[in-house]
Structures are given as C-alpha cells and as structure tokens.
Design a protein around this motif. Structure first.
Motif, short mmCIF file in Angstrom:
data_model
loop_
_atom_site.label_atom_id
_atom_site.label_comp_id
_atom_site.label_asym_id
_atom_site.label_seq_id
_atom_site.Cartn_x
_atom_site.Cartn_y
_atom_site.Cartn_z
N HIS A 84 1.31 -1.52 -0.25
CA HIS A 84 -0.16 -0.04 -0.57
C HIS A 84 1.23 1.19 -0.33
N SER A 85 0.88 1.92 -0.93
CA SER A 85 1.69 3.30 -1.20
C SER A 85 0.64 4.76 -0.63
N HIS A 86 1.36 5.29 -0.51
CA HIS A 86 0.59 6.84 -0.21
C HIS A 86 1.54 7.58 -0.32
N ILE A 110 3.75 7.44 2.75
CA ILE A 110 3.65 6.51 3.96
C ILE A 110 3.63 4.99 3.02
N ASN A 111 4.31 3.96 3.25
CA ASN A 111 4.07 3.17 2.52
C ASN A 111 4.00 1.00 3.63
N THR A 112 3.26 0.24 3.41
CA THR A 112 3.34 -1.00 4.19
C THR A 112 3.62 -2.29 2.90
N ARG A 113 4.11 -2.32 3.23
CA ARG A 113 4.66 -4.05 3.10
C ARG A 113 3.85 -5.19 3.58
N SER A 114 2.81 -5.78 3.50
CA SER A 114 2.40 -7.57 4.13
C SER A 114 3.45 -8.45 2.48
N SER A 115 4.08 -9.77 3.22
CA SER A 115 4.59 -10.78 2.11
C SER A 115 4.36 -11.91 3.86
N LEU A 116 4.70 -13.23 2.94
CA LEU A 116 5.55 -14.19 3.72
C LEU A 116 6.50 -14.48 3.98
N TYR A 117 7.07 -14.12 2.66
CA TYR A 117 8.84 -14.86 1.86
C TYR A 117 9.76 -13.85 3.48
N GLU A 118 8.88 -12.88 3.63
CA GLU A 118 10.42 -12.11 3.75
C GLU A 118 10.16 -12.40 5.94
N ARG A 124 2.31 -13.82 8.09
CA ARG A 124 1.90 -13.25 6.74
C ARG A 124 2.75 -11.74 7.95
N ASN A 125 3.65 -10.98 7.84
CA ASN A 125 3.57 -10.02 8.56
C ASN A 125 4.09 -8.59 7.70
N THR A 126 3.74 -6.67 8.26
CA THR A 126 3.89 -5.91 7.16
C THR A 126 4.74 -5.34 7.41
N THR A 127 6.22 -4.30 6.67
CA THR A 127 6.69 -3.53 7.29
C THR A 127 5.88 -2.62 6.46
N PHE A 128 6.82 -1.46 7.30
CA PHE A 128 6.39 0.31 7.56
C PHE A 128 7.65 0.58 6.90
N SER A 129 7.02 2.13 6.21
CA SER A 129 8.05 2.76 6.08
C SER A 129 7.22 4.64 5.81
N ARG A 130 7.82 5.89 5.93
CA ARG A 130 7.30 6.90 6.25
C ARG A 130 8.13 8.16 6.30
N GLN A 189 13.33 -2.84 -0.82
CA GLN A 189 13.57 -1.25 -2.10
C GLN A 189 12.24 -0.63 -2.61
N SER A 190 11.38 -1.78 -2.86
CA SER A 190 10.03 -1.00 -3.35
C SER A 190 8.94 0.40 -1.81
N ILE A 191 8.66 0.23 -1.14
CA ILE A 191 8.93 1.13 0.16
C ILE A 191 10.21 2.00 1.14
N GLN A 192 11.11 2.03 -0.08
CA GLN A 192 12.44 3.02 1.08
C GLN A 192 11.86 4.34 0.35
N PRO A 193 12.01 5.50 1.40
CA PRO A 193 11.24 6.50 1.02
C PRO A 193 12.50 7.11 0.28
N GLY A 194 13.61 6.97 -0.21
CA GLY A 194 14.62 7.46 -1.15
C GLY A 194 16.10 5.97 -1.54
N ASP A 195 15.83 6.37 -2.71
CA ASP A 195 16.91 5.91 -3.30
C ASP A 195 18.49 5.76 -3.20
#
Length: 380
Positions: A84-86, A110-118, A124-130, A189-195
C-alpha cells in the motif's frame, strides 16, 4: 457558450498533467514525478506568478507478473506480496519570465508491505516506512512564446533529484534471526522513501489545439541515476545462495510518457482520456546496472476529470493497467548463465492508481510603470 482561447487553453492545461511514475504503481516502479512541475498549467506563468499545491497518489499492488504472464495462484494461495503506497508531492512553481519557469517538489510517503517470504514463509507480517522522499528541483522553457502561440507549444525541462529520502529505512522482520527470532533489517526497495542517488531529470510537455474545445497533449520524463548501488543490504542472499548477486540494492533509472486528448465542457469542467507508459528499465543510461532491482513497465488507460475556478484547480486521474511486464533483470540473466537454468524474477503490480491534484495560482499584480516614465522615475 463561447469562451476565449486563453480560457480554453488554461483549462486544457489542467488536464495535460505530467505525473511521473506518479506511475501505475507496482513493486517494480517506485513513486516518482517529474521535478519541473506536475501539471502543464503550473508552468504557463507570467513573470512573478506563483503556483503551489499538492499531488496525492495511492495504489495497492498485489498481482504478480513474470514477464507479461500473470501468476494468479499467488493470490489464490495467499502468498502474494501486498504493497500500500501513499505519496504527497508538495510543489511550488515560479514564473521567471513568460517562457522560463522553475519548480521545487517536496515529496512525502507512507508505505506498508505485507508478505510471507520475508518473514520465514510461515506467517504474514507487515513492514512500514514513511517520511520525506527525494526532493526535486528544476527549470523549464517554452520553445514558443505562450502569449502568441495559444494553439500549440512545447516545453523542455531539466532538473536534479537530491538524495534527501531515507534509503535505509528499517523495520522488524520476524522468524529470520538466530533460532527464528525477530531481526531489524532494511525494508524492501519498493517501499524505501529514497533511492540514495543524485539524479538528473529530463522532461518535455507538449500540447496542440484541434478545435475550440479539444486539445491533444503529451508529456514525459526520464530520470538518470548514475549511481550503481547504494550499499544497502537486501538480505535476498539469505533466501537462496543463487541470489548472492542481489545482496545490495541498485539505484535504477525511471521514465514515463503520456499521450491523450482533453475536452472542455465549460469554463470550469473538463475531461481527458489518454494512455501512459511507466517503466523502470533493465539497464541505466549512465553508470552500471548491477545490484538488485525489479525492472518493470506498465501500459495504462488514463481517464481524468477536472474543475477550475479563478486561481483554483482540482484534478482526478485514475490510470487503469492494460498491460504489465516484469522483464528479466541483469541479475536474473547472470544467474541463468551461471546455473544453466531459466531465471526471471516476478513483481507485484496494481490494477489502478488514484491521482489527485489540488493547486492554487497567485498572479503578479505589481503595477508596472510605462517604459517612457521609468528613466525619470529612477532619476528622482
């Protein structure tokens, strides 16, 4: 009712929006928009005019593709990755002259990422960045004088992307530490605020009047990221030994192109319909392309509606994906050569993206002296 050409032009420009990969969102394609203003009408300015506002974008990516083939079993068996990306881009554009303009964009996410493999693959758990993302600065120039070329024009722009966003945002990953304990790691990488890289942006904006109410438009940008990797660990090598070449994050290029038409129903309401192509390429224009990236591209149908009153404008665009592709990456190809087995990673894409823009224009109302009076005035 008949409206003047300048009114129609300005109203059309509300719709000739240049979101960058304000893209059809996916795990492969991160949030980005061109640094030199997000809307064409932001850049048609008189000397001293100021336009400011905010662009909001949201998407949910969850459909997995490998090449152009969808993997529907990922959703069916509950193993899909869900992002989920805002994103909010606060922008300000200033008219340096009737043809030159400058812009700054302050993006937050503000980003969240829910996955199993990580998280050990069993739960399933969720990681977060903002936070603040990568700030963009730029200038642009209209090839023809906008005052005398109301029926068509072309603007070219260039800018800088600054590495102001956190590219080492971390969160807790479960079941991956010693004896299955939680461990703090960098988020995907997909939810990191910067590159993590200084970038150069090149963009263009074009419009052409076809009739009193109908216009064609096109716009696009290319982000050049010369830095090859940002030295941030992905931990992908812990998933499989063959992913050793994906242990560090890449700093990829990105680009977007739009083409469509806009029709004004009145001096306040308008609609647009077009297509857009957003992509993270397999290889960069400048610099190396090693490290982990998910190259991807999306072709979308891009309808929109808008409202404008005096200096205020409101626009909504909702691109719908019609084709999605996750091509073979540089590291995929290396692994295929080394192992002798076919290799093409996957990526999760969204069905649609919601883009909302609100802007307000402040005109330069300073009284200008008649040129014949300037010298006497200055000599007093």
């Amino acid at each position: 009712m008949q409206l003047s050409k300048p009114v129609f032009l300005l109203f059309f420009l509300v719709f000739a929006r240049q979101h960058g990969v304000s893209a059809q969102g996916c795990v492969a394609i991160r949030h980005f928009s061109s640094c030199v203003g997000n809307n064409l009408e932001n850049n048609i300015l008189n000397t001293g005019d100021l336009q400011f506002g905010v662009n909001y974008r949201y998407f949910k990516s969850f459909r997995h593709f490998r090449g152009t083939e969808e993997e529907p079993d990922r959703v069916a068996n509950g193993t899909e990755v869900i992002n989920h990306s805002h994103a909010w881009d606060f922008f300000l554009t200033y008219g340096l002259s009737s043809r030159w303009y400058a812009a700054i964009t302050l993006p937050t996410v503000i980003n969240t990422r829910s996955s199993l493999y990580e998280h050990g693959r069993n739960e399933r758990n969720t990681t977060f960045s903002r936070g603040l993302a990568d700030i963009r600065l730029g200038v642009g120039y209209w090839i023809f004088d906008p005052a005398s070329h109301l029926k068509g024009n072309l603007a070219l722009g260039a800018g800088l992307k600054l590495p102001t966003g956190n590219y080492n945002a971390t969160d807790i990953f479960y079941n991956v530490g010693p004896e299955g304990s939680p461990e703090v790691r960098p988020v995907d990488q997909s939810i990191q605020p910067g590159d993590g890289g200084f970038g150069i942006t090149l963009d263009y904006q074009w419009y052409q009047q076809l009739s009193t109410s109908l216009f064609l438009y096109s716009g696009g940008f290319y982000l050049i990221n010369p830095r090859e990797t940002n030295e941030i660990r992905t931990f992908r090598e812990t998933l499989s030994p063959i992913l050793e070449n994906e242990a560090i994050m890449s700093v990829p290029d990105q680009y977007s192109v739009r083409l469509g038409s806009s029709y004004s129903f009145s001096d306040r309401f308008s609609a647009s319909l077009g297509g857009r192509f957003d992509a993270v390429p397999v290889k960069d224009l400048i610099g190396g392309s090693d490290g982990f990236r998910r190259p991807g591209n999306v072709l979308s149908i891009d309808p929109g509606i808008g409202y404008m009153f005096q200096g205020f404008s409101l626009n909504v665009n909702v691109p719908f994906a019609v084709r999605r592709e996750r091509p073979q990456s540089v590291t995929d190809r290396e692994t295929e050569i080394n192992t002798g087995n076919p290799r093409n990673g996957d990526a999760a894409f969204a069905d649609y993206v919601i883009n909302l823009s609100v802007a307000y224009r402040l005109g330069n109302n300073k009284v200008r002296l008649d040129p014949a009076l300037q010298d006497p005035f200055n000599n007093q």
